[in-house]
Design an enzyme around this catalytic site. Structure first.
Site, PDB file in Angstrom:
ATOM      1  N   ASP A   1     -52.170  16.649 -14.898  1.00  0.00           N
ATOM      2  CA  ASP A   1     -50.943  16.464 -15.665  1.00  0.00           C
ATOM      3  C   ASP A   1     -50.271  17.806 -15.911  1.00  0.00           C
ATOM      4  O   ASP A   1     -50.808  18.861 -15.558  1.00  0.00           O
ATOM      5  CB  ASP A   1     -51.265  15.799 -17.005  1.00  0.00           C
ATOM      6  CG  ASP A   1     -51.756  14.371 -16.834  1.00  0.00           C
ATOM      7  OD1 ASP A   1     -51.309  13.705 -15.877  1.00  0.00           O
ATOM      8  OD2 ASP A   1     -52.591  13.933 -17.647  1.00  0.00           O
ATOM      9  N   LYS A   2     -49.152  17.758 -16.547  1.00  0.00           N
ATOM     10  CA  LYS A   2     -48.391  18.959 -16.877  1.00  0.00           C
ATOM     11  C   LYS A   2     -49.248  19.924 -17.698  1.00  0.00           C
ATOM     12  O   LYS A   2     -49.924  19.524 -18.646  1.00  0.00           O
ATOM     13  CB  LYS A   2     -47.149  18.560 -17.681  1.00  0.00           C
ATOM     14  CG  LYS A   2     -46.274  19.704 -18.068  1.00  0.00           C
ATOM     15  CD  LYS A   2     -45.065  19.220 -18.841  1.00  0.00           C
ATOM     16  CE  LYS A   2     -44.176  20.398 -19.191  1.00  0.00           C
ATOM     17  NZ  LYS A   2     -42.958  19.950 -19.880  1.00  0.00           N
TER      18      LYS A   2
END
Length: 149
Positions: free
Chosen positions: A84-85
């Site tokens: 994820d980010k």
């Protein structure tokens, strides 16, 4: 116009120009990254992603051909995890079918480990400082980073 093909170390003659055909091999990359500046690993249109940066570096270094650039399925891309980010990784494995760019004798790299290390250095020269390829390795044709353990 003369076209001729030679199998093996394959030299291709096109219009009186000799082009050395580079063999493709299944490769595993051990990558490391700081994900703070990225929206995740997987390519996402118009977003800065880790996979997009790695693919661009592989293309610029000659490991991915112009015809295959932008089409990960054409060069058999897989990665061991999606992130994820903002996620960081000390070691993540990716695999692809890439061109052995230091294959020819005039490249002054005789042994395969030396070729792979030269490829790693070349790819890293095109990567941002927060992404590194730690190692390149030859793997079997059936190897898939996503499913192999």
């Amino acid at each position: 116009r003369r076209l001729s093909w030679h199998v093996g170390s394959v030299d291709v003659v096109k219009e009186n120009e000799i082009v050395k055909k580079v063999p493709k091999r299944k490769l595993a990359l051990l990558t490391s990254f700081l994900g703070s500046n990225y929206v995740g690993f997987q390519i996402n249109d118009e977003k800065r992603t880790l996979q997009a940066e790695i693919e661009l570096a592989l293309y610029r270094s000659g490991i991915i051909s112009k015809m295959n650039f932008g089409y990960p399925s054409k060069y058999g891309w897989s990665n061991s995890a999606r992130t994820d980010k903002g996620v960081h990784a000390a070691a993540q494995v990716c695999s692809l079918k890439g061109e052995m760019i230091f294959h020819h004798k005039d490249d002054l790299v005789d042994d395969e480990p030396g070729q792979l290390d030269a490829m790693r250095l070349k790819v890293n020269s095109y990567l941002p400082s927060d992404i590194r390829v730690l190692d390149f390795g030859r793997v079997t044709g059936r190897f898939c980073a996503r499913t192999s353990r």
